[in-house]
Design a protein around this motif. Structure first.
Motif, PDB file in Angstrom:
ATOM      1  N   UNK A   4     -71.633  75.028  39.026  1.00 10.72           N
ATOM      2  CA  UNK A   4     -71.294  75.646  40.308  1.00 10.72           C
ATOM      3  C   UNK A   4     -70.526  76.926  39.996  1.00 10.72           C
ATOM      4  N   UNK A   5     -71.089  78.052  40.395  1.00  7.90           N
ATOM      5  CA  UNK A   5     -70.526  79.353  40.032  1.00  7.90           C
ATOM      6  C   UNK A   5     -69.796  79.973  41.219  1.00  7.90           C
ATOM      7  N   UNK A   6     -68.619  80.505  40.937  1.00  2.48           N
ATOM      8  CA  UNK A   6     -67.816  81.216  41.934  1.00  2.48           C
ATOM      9  C   UNK A   6     -67.569  82.633  41.424  1.00  2.48           C
ATOM     10  N   UNK A   7     -67.672  83.621  42.302  1.00  2.85           N
ATOM     11  CA  UNK A   7     -67.398  84.993  41.916  1.00  2.85           C
ATOM     12  C   UNK A   7     -68.530  85.593  41.103  1.00  2.85           C
ATOM     13  N   UNK A   8     -68.266  86.762  40.549  1.00  7.05           N
ATOM     14  CA  UNK A   8     -69.272  87.488  39.781  1.00  7.05           C
ATOM     15  C   UNK A   8     -68.690  87.927  38.442  1.00  7.05           C
ATOM     16  N   UNK A   9     -69.582  88.262  37.522  1.00  7.60           N
ATOM     17  CA  UNK A   9     -69.149  88.705  36.194  1.00  7.60           C
ATOM     18  C   UNK A   9     -68.387  90.020  36.305  1.00  7.60           C
ATOM     19  N   UNK A  10     -67.296  90.091  35.573  1.00 10.66           N
ATOM     20  CA  UNK A  10     -66.505  91.317  35.491  1.00 10.66           C
ATOM     21  C   UNK A  10     -66.349  91.637  34.008  1.00 10.66           C
ATOM     22  N   UNK A  67     -62.423  87.064  38.114  1.00  9.64           N
ATOM     23  CA  UNK A  67     -63.445  86.801  37.099  1.00  9.64           C
ATOM     24  C   UNK A  67     -64.444  85.789  37.650  1.00  9.64           C
ATOM     25  N   UNK A  68     -65.567  85.661  36.958  1.00 15.98           N
ATOM     26  CA  UNK A  68     -66.484  84.587  37.311  1.00 15.98           C
ATOM     27  C   UNK A  68     -65.898  83.257  36.839  1.00 15.98           C
TER      28      UNK A  68
END
Length: 253
Positions: A5-11, A40-41
């Motif tokens: 389960x992914x939250x946010x995006x790559x930085x 951060x992701x």
């Protein structure tokens, strides 16, 4: 492959991978994962035999570390609680190239004497055919699990509609000695490590520190006042603040 389960995006900052404890799931970490994803992701996984991840016959820490490695692309910071903390430690020791910073929440790399079999027996005792609502399940469990919070936690893994547990209770029971144990493993992880525990918990003891430092020479230790083993659920704001400080500075401030 594990359910992620992914939250946010790559930085430009390393993603954070979260590994939950026994009977838990990625969903248990949703609030904290979402809050930490502002910088951060953040990727929370369902460990094998839990949640939406595949069921397997084995449940060793070597297996779980391999599962985590397969879920990582590039270097990650890794946070693991309890069983997930042991899996994260084995990952760092066997695949240090994948781990930048490690946070181990309320567990040590040692064999524990307690067993979680009573919880498995309690879940097995549920008559799933007689369950229409989560309340039905809660009432059934009351006779064997007195604590409201523990029942609520276990029932998060009950799929009421399908009348099935999202836990492979047979495999977890079969492998319980491995779950409460820790593999005989060599190696060191030289990166920054935070052992974060609850002040009311006795899972991380002072006599464990020599063993911890033999594997993690740069380990630092911190306690969250008033928290027990479920420190992230009991003191979420303090837990989040400690995680942020360590990931930003390398230690708890």
């Amino acid at each position: 492959m594990l359910n992620v389960v992914t939250h946010g995006t790559r930085t430009g900052t390393a993603p954070l991978l979260i590994a939950h404890g026994l009977f838990g799931s990625a969903r248990n970490w949703g609030v904290i994962a979402k809050r930490l994803s502002d910088e951060r992701e953040v990727r929370a996984v369902d460990m094998r035999n839990h949640g939406e991840s595949p069921w397997q016959d084995t449940h060793t820490y070597t297996d779980m570390a391999d599962d985590l490695a397969a879920a990582i692309d590039g270097t990650h910071d890794v946070l693991g609680h309890s069983m997930g903390g042991k899996a994260a430690m084995v990952l760092a020791l066997t695949r240090p190239d994948l781990v930048r910073k490690l946070i181990v929440a309320d567990i040590s790399p040692v064999v524990y004497g307690h067993t979680q079999m009573p919880m498995i027996e309690a879940m097995r005792s549920l008559d799933l055919a007689r369950i229409e609502t989560r309340g039905d399940a809660d009432r059934q469990l009351q006779s064997v699990v007195q604590e409201d919070g523990v029942r609520a936690f276990l029932l998060q893994s009950l799929d009421v509609k399908s009348r099935r547990w999202r836990l492979n209770l047979e495999a977890l029971a079969q492998e319980m000695d491995k779950i409460i144990g820790f593999p005989d493993i060599d190696g060191q992880f030289d990166g920054p490590v935070l052992f974060l525990s609850g002040s009311h918990s006795d899972y991380v003891r002072r006599e464990h520190r020599d063993r911890i430092r033999s594997h993690f020479p740069n380990a630092v230790f911190a306690k969250i006042p008033g928290a027990g083993h479920w420190l992230h659920a009991e003191k979420p704001r303090e837990f989040e603040a400690a995680i942020r400080a360590f990931l930003k500075h390398g230690h708890k401030t």
